[in-house]
Design a protein around this motif. Structure first.
Motif, PDB file in Angstrom:
ATOM      1  N   LEU A  20     -47.331 -28.854  -6.605  1.00  0.00           N
ATOM      2  CA  LEU A  20     -47.576 -29.919  -7.565  1.00  0.00           C
ATOM      3  C   LEU A  20     -48.862 -29.623  -8.329  1.00  0.00           C
ATOM      4  N   ALA A  21     -48.763 -29.584  -9.652  1.00  0.00           N
ATOM      5  CA  ALA A  21     -49.936 -29.412 -10.513  1.00  0.00           C
ATOM      6  C   ALA A  21     -50.153 -30.694 -11.290  1.00  0.00           C
ATOM      7  N   THR A  22     -51.378 -31.207 -11.280  1.00  0.00           N
ATOM      8  CA  THR A  22     -51.695 -32.465 -11.955  1.00  0.00           C
ATOM      9  C   THR A  22     -52.876 -32.248 -12.893  1.00  0.00           C
ATOM     10  N   VAL A  23     -52.760 -32.766 -14.110  1.00  0.00           N
ATOM     11  CA  VAL A  23     -53.875 -32.700 -15.058  1.00  0.00           C
ATOM     12  C   VAL A  23     -54.966 -33.659 -14.580  1.00  0.00           C
ATOM     13  N   THR A  24     -56.192 -33.134 -14.405  1.00  0.00           N
ATOM     14  CA  THR A  24     -57.309 -33.964 -13.966  1.00  0.00           C
ATOM     15  C   THR A  24     -58.288 -34.274 -15.096  1.00  0.00           C
ATOM     16  N   ALA A  25     -58.360 -33.405 -16.108  1.00  0.00           N
ATOM     17  CA  ALA A  25     -59.280 -33.629 -17.224  1.00  0.00           C
ATOM     18  C   ALA A  25     -58.800 -32.838 -18.427  1.00  0.00           C
ATOM     19  N   THR A  26     -59.128 -33.319 -19.620  1.00  0.00           N
ATOM     20  CA  THR A  26     -58.750 -32.631 -20.859  1.00  0.00           C
ATOM     21  C   THR A  26     -59.918 -32.686 -21.843  1.00  0.00           C
ATOM     22  N   TRP A  27     -59.924 -31.730 -22.766  1.00  0.00           N
ATOM     23  CA  TRP A  27     -60.900 -31.700 -23.835  1.00  0.00           C
ATOM     24  C   TRP A  27     -60.206 -31.313 -25.136  1.00  0.00           C
ATOM     25  N   SER A  28     -60.687 -31.830 -26.221  1.00  0.00           N
ATOM     26  CA  SER A  28     -60.203 -31.510 -27.567  1.00  0.00           C
ATOM     27  C   SER A  28     -58.732 -31.855 -27.704  1.00  0.00           C
ATOM     28  N   SER A  29     -57.904 -30.914 -28.213  1.00  0.00           N
ATOM     29  CA  SER A  29     -56.530 -31.230 -28.603  1.00  0.00           C
ATOM     30  C   SER A  29     -55.510 -30.984 -27.503  1.00  0.00           C
ATOM     31  N   ALA A  30     -55.894 -31.165 -26.250  1.00  0.00           N
ATOM     32  CA  ALA A  30     -54.929 -30.986 -25.168  1.00  0.00           C
ATOM     33  C   ALA A  30     -53.772 -31.961 -25.342  1.00  0.00           C
ATOM     34  N   PRO A  31     -52.507 -31.469 -25.210  1.00  0.00           N
ATOM     35  CA  PRO A  31     -51.354 -32.319 -25.519  1.00  0.00           C
ATOM     36  C   PRO A  31     -50.982 -33.331 -24.455  1.00  0.00           C
ATOM     37  N   ARG A  32     -51.404 -33.146 -23.203  1.00  0.00           N
ATOM     38  CA  ARG A  32     -51.084 -34.106 -22.146  1.00  0.00           C
ATOM     39  C   ARG A  32     -52.369 -34.672 -21.568  1.00  0.00           C
ATOM     40  N   PRO A  34     -54.736 -36.845 -18.462  1.00  0.00           N
ATOM     41  CA  PRO A  34     -54.858 -36.859 -16.998  1.00  0.00           C
ATOM     42  C   PRO A  34     -53.749 -37.684 -16.349  1.00  0.00           C
ATOM     43  N   GLY A  35     -53.239 -37.140 -15.246  1.00  0.00           N
ATOM     44  CA  GLY A  35     -52.122 -37.768 -14.549  1.00  0.00           C
ATOM     45  C   GLY A  35     -50.793 -37.107 -14.832  1.00  0.00           C
ATOM     46  N   ALA A  36     -50.679 -36.375 -15.950  1.00  0.00           N
ATOM     47  CA  ALA A  36     -49.451 -35.624 -16.221  1.00  0.00           C
ATOM     48  C   ALA A  36     -49.280 -34.560 -15.139  1.00  0.00           C
ATOM     49  N   ALA A  37     -48.049 -34.301 -14.723  1.00  0.00           N
ATOM     50  CA  ALA A  37     -47.840 -33.432 -13.569  1.00  0.00           C
ATOM     51  C   ALA A  37     -46.595 -32.578 -13.715  1.00  0.00           C
ATOM     52  N   MET A  38     -46.608 -31.442 -13.003  1.00  0.00           N
ATOM     53  CA  MET A  38     -45.433 -30.581 -12.872  1.00  0.00           C
ATOM     54  C   MET A  38     -45.172 -30.351 -11.393  1.00  0.00           C
ATOM     55  N   LEU A  39     -43.933 -30.543 -10.995  1.00  0.00           N
ATOM     56  CA  LEU A  39     -43.500 -30.307  -9.618  1.00  0.00           C
ATOM     57  C   LEU A  39     -42.567 -29.112  -9.600  1.00  0.00           C
ATOM     58  N   VAL A  40     -42.836 -28.166  -8.712  1.00  0.00           N
ATOM     59  CA  VAL A  40     -41.951 -27.013  -8.532  1.00  0.00           C
ATOM     60  C   VAL A  40     -41.406 -27.070  -7.109  1.00  0.00           C
ATOM     61  N   ARG A  41     -40.111 -27.332  -7.000  1.00  0.00           N
ATOM     62  CA  ARG A  41     -39.493 -27.492  -5.689  1.00  0.00           C
ATOM     63  C   ARG A  41     -39.192 -26.142  -5.058  1.00  0.00           C
ATOM     64  N   ALA A  42     -38.810 -26.171  -3.787  1.00  0.00           N
ATOM     65  CA  ALA A  42     -38.635 -24.939  -3.029  1.00  0.00           C
ATOM     66  C   ALA A  42     -37.555 -24.037  -3.604  1.00  0.00           C
ATOM     67  N   ASP A  43     -36.546 -24.621  -4.271  1.00  0.00           N
ATOM     68  CA  ASP A  43     -35.487 -23.800  -4.852  1.00  0.00           C
ATOM     69  C   ASP A  43     -35.861 -23.238  -6.221  1.00  0.00           C
ATOM     70  N   GLY A  44     -37.105 -23.485  -6.657  1.00  0.00           N
ATOM     71  CA  GLY A  44     -37.565 -22.975  -7.936  1.00  0.00           C
ATOM     72  C   GLY A  44     -37.388 -23.925  -9.098  1.00  0.00           C
ATOM     73  N   THR A  45     -36.794 -25.089  -8.867  1.00  0.00           N
ATOM     74  CA  THR A  45     -36.617 -26.063  -9.941  1.00  0.00           C
ATOM     75  C   THR A  45     -37.964 -26.608 -10.395  1.00  0.00           C
ATOM     76  N   ALA A  46     -38.191 -26.595 -11.708  1.00  0.00           N
ATOM     77  CA  ALA A  46     -39.431 -27.127 -12.274  1.00  0.00           C
ATOM     78  C   ALA A  46     -39.151 -28.462 -12.947  1.00  0.00           C
ATOM     79  N   LEU A  47     -39.967 -29.461 -12.648  1.00  0.00           N
ATOM     80  CA  LEU A  47     -39.818 -30.806 -13.198  1.00  0.00           C
ATOM     81  C   LEU A  47     -41.155 -31.263 -13.758  1.00  0.00           C
ATOM     82  N   GLY A  48     -41.122 -31.970 -14.866  1.00  0.00           N
ATOM     83  CA  GLY A  48     -42.340 -32.478 -15.457  1.00  0.00           C
ATOM     84  C   GLY A  48     -43.033 -31.445 -16.319  1.00  0.00           C
ATOM     85  N   SER A  49     -44.211 -31.816 -16.809  1.00  0.00           N
ATOM     86  CA  SER A  49     -44.948 -30.951 -17.734  1.00  0.00           C
ATOM     87  C   SER A  49     -46.423 -31.292 -17.684  1.00  0.00           C
ATOM     88  N   VAL A  50     -47.267 -30.273 -17.844  1.00  0.00           N
ATOM     89  CA  VAL A  50     -48.711 -30.495 -17.871  1.00  0.00           C
ATOM     90  C   VAL A  50     -49.332 -30.141 -19.217  1.00  0.00           C
TER      91      VAL A  50
END
Length: 361
Positions: A20-32, A34-50
């Protein structure tokens, strides 16, 4: 992260090594944010976006690595990095991520509270002694621990303040200790008055934007759930009575938006008298210029002052040249978003400066 909670809980219950990757801080023109997240499950499925696509490939690999190692990592991507363009971050912004093995014992509590539309926050230790620990916080309870009673108490006090405001962000406690508070407030409400084709389209786009949509009309033959699949509920009743009762019960607040689409002064004038006296985020009313002028005259006669009338968005929506109910719904949604984020409503190709506004109402 809200849309990932079901999968996050499922991965934990299954004992998966997910990342699980979670955005903790952003600066300037970051598109997402804090709190936006990406989950990568054991089978390789990627969900969400950071990042909206900029660094997803690199973050995917980081999630896979951390899922295997179990060692959390803090990473930063920005255009100043040597490999920024290699991982696809040409936007000029910078994002900081906390990457961890996904799941924790309290995730089922978190998912259940969010599903029940009750206020809850996830506190994730990202630096210092709290690093890698989690605390789930409701207005009255806390579940889990960030590593000790002292830090739990301090984090809970700060976390509840952010949750009450509906904000997500980093909280710095004792030197070197940082906690990300990800708030999940109940969905903001959209109240649509008038059971019309335009109302059906507005209800659909309101739900798409994350609002809990209610359609209300006094005519039972038109106010049916079948006609409004985009609404969470359909109410038969006089609009002004319904809105007044909801306000008295404390079920509307400063995030609530009201769209009056009745085309009938018997309905729209009384409900606007109520709406414009409440501290709502948005009040819009459909109608022609002539209807608008007549409506203003009636509202003045009812005692509304210039300040109240100045809050009325009428005719409703932005000038997109909309014709169909669906196009009109886009126009209405665009006006709501522009006011919420303090946008200009102009074409971006004709403006300069930052694209992503930070304002919110």
């Amino acid at each position: 992260m809200r849309e990932l909670l079901g999968d996050l809980a499922g991965a934990w219950r299954a004992g998966e090594r997910a990342g699980l990757a979670t955005v903790t801080a952003t600066w300037s023109s970051a598109p997402r944010q804090p709190g936006a997240a990406m989950l990568v499950r054991a089978d390789g499925t990627a969900l969400g976006s950071v990042s909206g696509g900029c660094v997803e490939g690199a973050v995917y690999e980081l999630c896979r690595e951390v899922a295997e190692s179990g060692e959390p990592r803090t990473v930063r991507f920005g255009v100043a990095d040597d490999d920024a363009f290699a991982v696809g971050l040409p936007c000029g912004g910078t994002i900081e991520l906390f990457v961890e093995r996904a799941g924790f014992p309290e995730v089922d509590v978190l998912a259940a509270e969010v599903a029940a539309d009750r206020p809850v926050a996830l506190l994730t230790g990202v630096a210092g002694p709290a690093r890698g620990h989690h605390l789930v916080l409701t207005p009255g309870e806390r579940y889990g621990s960030l590593g000790g009673d002292t830090i739990d108490a301090a984090a809970a006090e700060n976390g509840r303040a952010l949750l009450a405001a509906g904000h997500t962000g980093l909280v710095r406690l004792e030197p070197g200790t940082a906690v990300l508070v990800t708030s999940f407030p109940p969905a903001a409400r959209m109240l649509v008055f008038g059971a019309t084709d335009h109302a059906a389209a507005v209800a659909r786009i309101g739900s798409f934007l994350g609002y809990r949509v209610t359609v209300c009309d006094a005519r039972p033959v038109f106010a049916t759930a079948r006609r409004f699949p985009g609404a969470a509920e359909v109410v038969t009743g006089w609009p002004h009575r319904y809105l007044a009762a909801e306000a008295t019960a404390g079920r509307v607040d400063g995030r609530t938006v009201v769209c009056v689409l009745t085309h009938d002064p018997r309905f729209d004038v009384p409900v606007l008298q109520v709406a414009l006296r409440l501290p709502l985020a948005y009040v819009g009313a459909m109608g022609s210029r002539r209807t608008h002028d007549d409506r203003l005259a009636r509202l003045r006669e009812a005692g509304l002052d210039a300040a109240a009338l100045g809050r009325l968005c009428s005719p409703i929506g932005l000038d997109l040249g909309a014709r169909t109910p669906e196009e009109t719904a886009v126009s209405v949604a665009a006006e709501i978003v522009a006011l919420r984020r303090h946008g200009t409503g102009e074409r971006l190709s004709g403006t300069s400066g930052p694209i992503h506004g930070g304002g919110m109402i």
